[in-house]
Scaffold this active site. Sequence first.
Site: not given
Length: 261
Positions: A251, A2-3, A59
């Site tokens: 990433r 989730p962002e 977030k």
Amino acid sequence: MPELPEVEIYRRYVEKHALRQRIERVRVPDRRILRGVTAPALDRALRGRRLVSTRRHGKHLFVQVERSEWLYLHFGMTGDLHYYSDGETPRFSKVILDFTRNRHLAFEDARLFGAVSLVHEPEEFIARKRLGADPLDETFKPALFRDALRARRGAIKAVLMSQLVVAGLGNLYVDETLYQTSIHPLRPIAKLTDAEIASLHRTIKRVLNVVIERNESNRDLPRSFLTTHRAEGESCPKCGAPILRAVIAGRTTYYCDAHQR
Ligand SMILES: [Zn+2]
């Protein structure tokens, strides 16, 4: 993972289903999800009270409890919320609020990277974590973003991921923003023009709003979004060049080497 857009959807979900009902008790089937609070203390803070409002910063989700502290929810990698009446308890429930009339709100988390806690004041939490502005907040103005960005060193992707300039962007939507603004993820902050920074500011808001709207109405993201082309062998929907993959800022990053400079 989730962002900001996904957490905003959870915020609206709490608003829609879980406010203004009396909490009869709090169950904690797995106390490893708790941070800095015990299960009895969480129950004491919530029992007999109502949830009255919500606030999201990046977030991080805060739910105000009447005459008490704020319930803090962090979704980690696999956090989820499920409002239900009677019936079966969701499989990965870690904390369950039992409301009157057999209604329940479960915080689920299969992999336990999320967290449930209590905070006195969201502002205090935000300051302590040194979080940057929330990009959907009205205080997120172009000049504020430009000054915060110019105060940092390093590559744009790493800085946007850090949460120190903008709170709420993760790997997926940082890549999307850079793609839409034609900026290479490794570009140093010092090499960005004011026009590019203004474009980043606009694009961050636009990307997040599009993702929220599409998520809410269960529609796919536009084909013009990089997010729908995150695979090797895909072509860039803007220029047709191959989409590249590399590890940047730790990433897996997708980008188009032809038009992102
Ligand atoms: Zn391209």
